[in-house]
Design an enzyme around this catalytic site. Structure first.
Site, PDB file in Angstrom:
ATOM      1  N   HIS A   1       0.529   1.728 -13.375  1.00  0.00           N
ATOM      2  CA  HIS A   1       1.315   0.606 -13.901  1.00  0.00           C
ATOM      3  C   HIS A   1       2.774   1.018 -14.001  1.00  0.00           C
ATOM      4  CE1 HIS A   1       1.993  -3.135 -16.054  1.00  0.00           C
ATOM      5  NE2 HIS A   1       2.708  -2.454 -16.936  1.00  0.00           N
TER       6      HIS A   1
ATOM      7  N   THR B   1      -9.856  -0.142 -18.749  1.00  0.00           N
ATOM      8  CA  THR B   1     -10.811  -0.704 -19.693  1.00  0.00           C
ATOM      9  C   THR B   1     -10.642  -2.220 -19.675  1.00  0.00           C
ATOM     10  OG1 THR B   1      -9.268  -0.581 -21.561  1.00  0.00           O
ATOM     11  CG2 THR B   1     -10.673   1.355 -21.150  1.00  0.00           C
TER      12      THR B   1
ATOM     13  N   ASN C   1      -5.938   3.078 -12.615  1.00  0.00           N
ATOM     14  CA  ASN C   1      -4.875   2.140 -12.247  1.00  0.00           C
ATOM     15  C   ASN C   1      -3.528   2.807 -12.477  1.00  0.00           C
ATOM     16  OD1 ASN C   1      -3.755  -0.481 -11.553  1.00  0.00           O
ATOM     17  ND2 ASN C   1      -3.216  -0.702 -13.708  1.00  0.00           N
TER      18      ASN C   1
ATOM     19  N   ILE D   1      -6.773  -9.738 -12.097  1.00  0.00           N
ATOM     20  CA  ILE D   1      -7.311  -9.267 -13.373  1.00  0.00           C
ATOM     21  C   ILE D   1      -8.827  -9.178 -13.222  1.00  0.00           C
ATOM     22  CG2 ILE D   1      -7.627  -9.781 -15.809  1.00  0.00           C
ATOM     23  CD1 ILE D   1      -4.920 -11.223 -15.738  1.00  0.00           C
TER      24      ILE D   1
ATOM     25  N   SER E   1       2.827   4.849 -15.349  1.00  0.00           N
ATOM     26  CA  SER E   1       1.664   5.408 -16.055  1.00  0.00           C
ATOM     27  C   SER E   1       0.413   5.275 -15.213  1.00  0.00           C
ATOM     28  CB  SER E   1       1.425   4.652 -17.378  1.00  0.00           C
ATOM     29  OG  SER E   1       2.594   4.559 -18.157  1.00  0.00           O
TER      30      SER E   1
ATOM     31  N   ASP F   1      -4.086  -3.360 -18.879  1.00  0.00           N
ATOM     32  CA  ASP F   1      -3.114  -2.261 -18.894  1.00  0.00           C
ATOM     33  C   ASP F   1      -3.211  -1.456 -20.195  1.00  0.00           C
ATOM     34  OD1 ASP F   1      -2.130  -3.074 -16.387  1.00  0.00           O
ATOM     35  OD2 ASP F   1      -0.699  -4.449 -17.307  1.00  0.00           O
TER      36      ASP F   1
ATOM     37  N   GLY G   1       0.781  -1.232   0.000  1.00  0.00           N
ATOM     38  CA  GLY G   1       0.000   0.000   0.000  1.00  0.00           C
ATOM     39  C   GLY G   1       0.809   1.277   0.000  1.00  0.00           C
TER      40      GLY G   1
END
Length: 217
Positions: A113, A145, A111, A96, A140, A149, A16
């Protein structure tokens, strides 16, 4: 700026550190974002301790005992929705997500990444960047969606690859940038400046570039 605070639910699986960056940023900068709950799929996730220390509600929904990903994600959706989020933030949530979950939170699911997407989707991004001989790496923030990623980019931070880097040293520098750009993206969303349009991410009503807002050292 919205008159009410933006209620954020954070999903995580591990330490975290990005959650901590969001907590610290909200305190320091008076962001309209408010973390209403932190949900983990592992009871031993240290991020839960960070949340409790900050007085944030926590919940655990482990995936054992569910018939499959769809069944788990349906239960997770009900749990997340019980906190009435304006925004759902993935902060190292190592699952996922199903298409149904992603569609349910369309336009309000972010998200982070650890690569300069679209490069190095998936795992082991730092080692892959080194093996490819890249001179630049980074991280990033993107809208989620159904493509892994692959959602529209919001902001990226570039990190130079040093000659003596290994995966661990490179990861440490990338993490420092994650802790800068994730609070930035969440604040933009909370302020009403960031949204997902029909053709990609919009900041202040203007389309972002395909690479998102790019931050270089």
């Amino acid at each position: 700026m919205p008159s009410k605070s933006c209620n954020v639910v954070v999903l995580l699986s591990g330490s975290g550190s990005n959650l901590q960056a969001l907590i610290d940023s909200n305190r320091a900068e008076g962001s309209p974002a408010r973390i209403g709950a932190v949900i983990a799929n592992r009871a031993d996730a240290y991020g839960l301790e960070r949340a409790r220390a900050a007085g944030i509600d926590t919940a655990v929904l482990e995936h054992g005992g569910f018939a499959g990903r769809e069944a788990y994600d349906t239960a997770l959706m009900h749990l997340v929705d019980s906190y009435a989020p304006d925004l759902v933030v993935l902060a190292g949530f190592m699952r996922i997500l199903s298409g149904g979950f992603v569609r349910h939170y369309h336009g309000r699911l972010l998200n982070i990444h650890p690569s300069l997407l679209p490069k190095y989707k998936g795992l082991h991004t730092h080692q892959r960047a080194l093996e490819a001989g890249d001179t630049e790496h980074g991280c990033s923030v993107h809208f989620v969606t159904e493509e892994l990623d692959g959602g529209p980019l919001v902001v990226q931070a570039v990190v130079a690859v040093a000659p003596g880097d290994d995966a661990q040293s490179l990861a440490q520098r990338v993490h420092r940038q994650e802790h800068q750009i994730y609070p930035l993206a969440v604040r933009w969303f909370a302020e009403g400046r960031l949204r997902l349009g029909d053709h990609g991410a919009l900041l202040d009503g203007q389309p972002l570039a395909a690479s998102g807002h790019l931050i270089r050292p």
